[in-house]
Scaffold this motif. Structure first.
Motif, PDB file in Angstrom:
ATOM      1  N   LYS A   1      -0.424  -3.282  -6.605  1.00  0.00           N
ATOM      2  CA  LYS A   1       0.132  -3.454  -5.263  1.00  0.00           C
ATOM      3  C   LYS A   1       1.257  -4.493  -5.273  1.00  0.00           C
ATOM      4  O   LYS A   1       2.253  -4.344  -4.575  1.00  0.00           O
ATOM      5  CB  LYS A   1      -0.981  -3.858  -4.290  1.00  0.00           C
ATOM      6  CG  LYS A   1      -1.978  -2.736  -4.043  1.00  0.00           C
ATOM      7  CD  LYS A   1      -3.272  -3.212  -3.440  1.00  0.00           C
ATOM      8  CE  LYS A   1      -3.136  -3.556  -1.990  1.00  0.00           C
ATOM      9  NZ  LYS A   1      -4.460  -3.835  -1.372  1.00  0.00           N
TER      10      LYS A   1
ATOM     11  N   ASP B   1       0.868  -1.162   0.000  1.00  0.00           N
ATOM     12  CA  ASP B   1       0.000   0.000   0.000  1.00  0.00           C
ATOM     13  C   ASP B   1       0.912   1.220   0.000  1.00  0.00           C
ATOM     14  O   ASP B   1       2.134   1.086  -0.127  1.00  0.00           O
ATOM     15  CB  ASP B   1      -0.975  -0.014   1.183  1.00  0.00           C
ATOM     16  CG  ASP B   1      -0.282  -0.063   2.536  1.00  0.00           C
ATOM     17  OD1 ASP B   1       0.895   0.370   2.648  1.00  0.00           O
ATOM     18  OD2 ASP B   1      -0.917  -0.528   3.499  1.00  0.00           O
TER      19      ASP B   1
ATOM     20  N   SER C   1      -1.979   5.310  -9.554  1.00  0.00           N
ATOM     21  CA  SER C   1      -2.984   4.248  -9.690  1.00  0.00           C
ATOM     22  C   SER C   1      -4.225   4.565  -8.863  1.00  0.00           C
ATOM     23  O   SER C   1      -5.353   4.387  -9.333  1.00  0.00           O
ATOM     24  CB  SER C   1      -2.407   2.899  -9.241  1.00  0.00           C
ATOM     25  OG  SER C   1      -1.352   2.501 -10.079  1.00  0.00           O
ATOM     26  N   GLN C   2      -3.998   5.014  -7.634  1.00  0.00           N
ATOM     27  CA  GLN C   2      -5.112   5.371  -6.742  1.00  0.00           C
ATOM     28  C   GLN C   2      -5.980   6.450  -7.387  1.00  0.00           C
ATOM     29  O   GLN C   2      -7.203   6.352  -7.383  1.00  0.00           O
ATOM     30  CB  GLN C   2      -4.554   5.871  -5.401  1.00  0.00           C
ATOM     31  CG  GLN C   2      -5.609   6.349  -4.422  1.00  0.00           C
ATOM     32  CD  GLN C   2      -6.250   5.224  -3.660  1.00  0.00           C
ATOM     33  OE1 GLN C   2      -5.591   4.280  -3.267  1.00  0.00           O
ATOM     34  NE2 GLN C   2      -7.543   5.325  -3.469  1.00  0.00           N
ATOM     35  N   LYS C   3      -5.338   7.426  -7.972  1.00  0.00           N
ATOM     36  CA  LYS C   3      -6.068   8.522  -8.614  1.00  0.00           C
ATOM     37  C   LYS C   3      -6.831   8.025  -9.840  1.00  0.00           C
ATOM     38  O   LYS C   3      -7.986   8.396 -10.055  1.00  0.00           O
ATOM     39  CB  LYS C   3      -5.098   9.645  -9.004  1.00  0.00           C
ATOM     40  CG  LYS C   3      -5.766  10.853  -9.599  1.00  0.00           C
ATOM     41  CD  LYS C   3      -4.757  11.947  -9.895  1.00  0.00           C
ATOM     42  CE  LYS C   3      -5.467  13.145 -10.507  1.00  0.00           C
ATOM     43  NZ  LYS C   3      -4.541  14.196 -10.893  1.00  0.00           N
TER      44      LYS C   3
ATOM     45  N   ARG D   1      -8.900   3.420  -6.288  1.00  0.00           N
ATOM     46  CA  ARG D   1      -8.458   2.378  -5.355  1.00  0.00           C
ATOM     47  C   ARG D   1      -7.126   1.865  -5.870  1.00  0.00           C
ATOM     48  O   ARG D   1      -6.702   2.227  -6.965  1.00  0.00           O
ATOM     49  CB  ARG D   1      -9.477   1.238  -5.278  1.00  0.00           C
ATOM     50  CG  ARG D   1      -9.683   0.539  -6.607  1.00  0.00           C
ATOM     51  CD  ARG D   1     -10.743  -0.558  -6.575  1.00  0.00           C
ATOM     52  NE  ARG D   1     -10.994  -1.060  -7.895  1.00  0.00           N
ATOM     53  CZ  ARG D   1     -10.240  -1.939  -8.538  1.00  0.00           C
ATOM     54  NH1 ARG D   1      -9.162  -2.448  -7.958  1.00  0.00           N
ATOM     55  NH2 ARG D   1     -10.538  -2.335  -9.748  1.00  0.00           N
ATOM     56  N   LEU D   2      -6.484   1.023  -5.082  1.00  0.00           N
ATOM     57  CA  LEU D   2      -5.232   0.407  -5.538  1.00  0.00           C
ATOM     58  C   LEU D   2      -5.533  -1.000  -6.058  1.00  0.00           C
ATOM     59  O   LEU D   2      -5.855  -1.892  -5.282  1.00  0.00           O
ATOM     60  CB  LEU D   2      -4.216   0.330  -4.401  1.00  0.00           C
ATOM     61  CG  LEU D   2      -3.579   1.639  -3.988  1.00  0.00           C
ATOM     62  CD1 LEU D   2      -2.629   1.430  -2.812  1.00  0.00           C
ATOM     63  CD2 LEU D   2      -2.838   2.267  -5.159  1.00  0.00           C
TER      64      LEU D   2
ATOM     65  N   GLU E   1       0.260   6.198  -6.074  1.00  0.00           N
ATOM     66  CA  GLU E   1      -0.633   7.358  -5.977  1.00  0.00           C
ATOM     67  C   GLU E   1      -1.317   7.609  -7.325  1.00  0.00           C
ATOM     68  O   GLU E   1      -2.509   7.931  -7.370  1.00  0.00           O
ATOM     69  CB  GLU E   1       0.149   8.594  -5.521  1.00  0.00           C
ATOM     70  CG  GLU E   1       0.553   8.531  -4.060  1.00  0.00           C
ATOM     71  CD  GLU E   1       1.551   9.609  -3.648  1.00  0.00           C
ATOM     72  OE1 GLU E   1       2.034  10.380  -4.519  1.00  0.00           O
ATOM     73  OE2 GLU E   1       1.859   9.668  -2.437  1.00  0.00           O
TER      74      GLU E   1
END
Length: 189
Positions: free
Chosen positions: A35, A8, A23-25, A29-30, A21
């Motif tokens: 991950k 994470d 990917s999260q954007k 989600r991740l 970050e």
């Protein structure tokens, strides 16, 4: 079984944090694949770059889906087939196309079927296709650029499919509803 780390934003190597970050954007989600890839910042960055570049090819959404899912199904990727089923829904791909790709059934559109056949031939032949197979692909309406774009898709999906095989990446919760296993023999081309 070898347990691969699943990072994470706190546990990832420093070089991977900005990539996660991103990917999260992008996904809200991740994704589990990202991950796992985060253990190697170069792997994750390479995958993100290839994914971005593939989405910039001349292929439309249906064609991108055909290339991605053809490779995922052929490689029996337990993670990518459900993931790309969900992605296809987000891209507003007709469910009939998505189902046919998952079930290795004939595609209604002859041009898309030619793309799937060519992608399979490239994958199975490790890039070695005959002149007749190239001419068949060209006769379906594709050109040299499409050949190279298929190779780009193969590079991207090889990275994700192989990582998911060795890491046994769990399917992300939102994609579990699209679980997949091959039924029967692989498609004949």
């Amino acid at each position: 079984m070898t347990d691969f780390p699943s990072h994470d934003l706190d546990s990832a190597p420093a070089e991977s944090k900005p990539l996660l970050e991103k990917s999260q954007k992008a996904f809200g989600r991740l994704p589990g694949l990202h991950k796992v890839m985060a253990e190697s910042p170069q792997m994750l960055e390479g995958y993100q770059v290839l994914h971005h570049l593939f989405t910039q090819t001349a292929f439309d959404a249906d064609e991108m889906t055909v290339v991605w899912q053809t490779i995922n199904v052929e490689n029996e990727c337990h993670y990518c087939v459900p993931a790309h089923t969900g992605i296809a829904k987000m891209m507003k791909i007709d469910d009939a196309l998505s189902t046919a790709l998952r079930e290795e059934a004939p595609l209604a559109d002859p041009k898309l079927e030619a793309l799937r056949t060519f992608t399979l031939r490239m994958l199975r032949g490790r890039g070695n296709v005959s002149d007749a197979e190239m001419q068949e692909f060209f006769a379906a309406g594709y050109g040299h650029r499409a050949v190279l774009d298929v190779v780009l898709g193969l590079a991207q999906k090889t990275m994700s499919n192989y990582v998911n095989h060795v890491a046994q990446t769990p399917v992300d919760a939102p994609m579990q509803q699209f679980g997949w296993e091959r039924k029967g023999a692989p498609l004949t081309v």
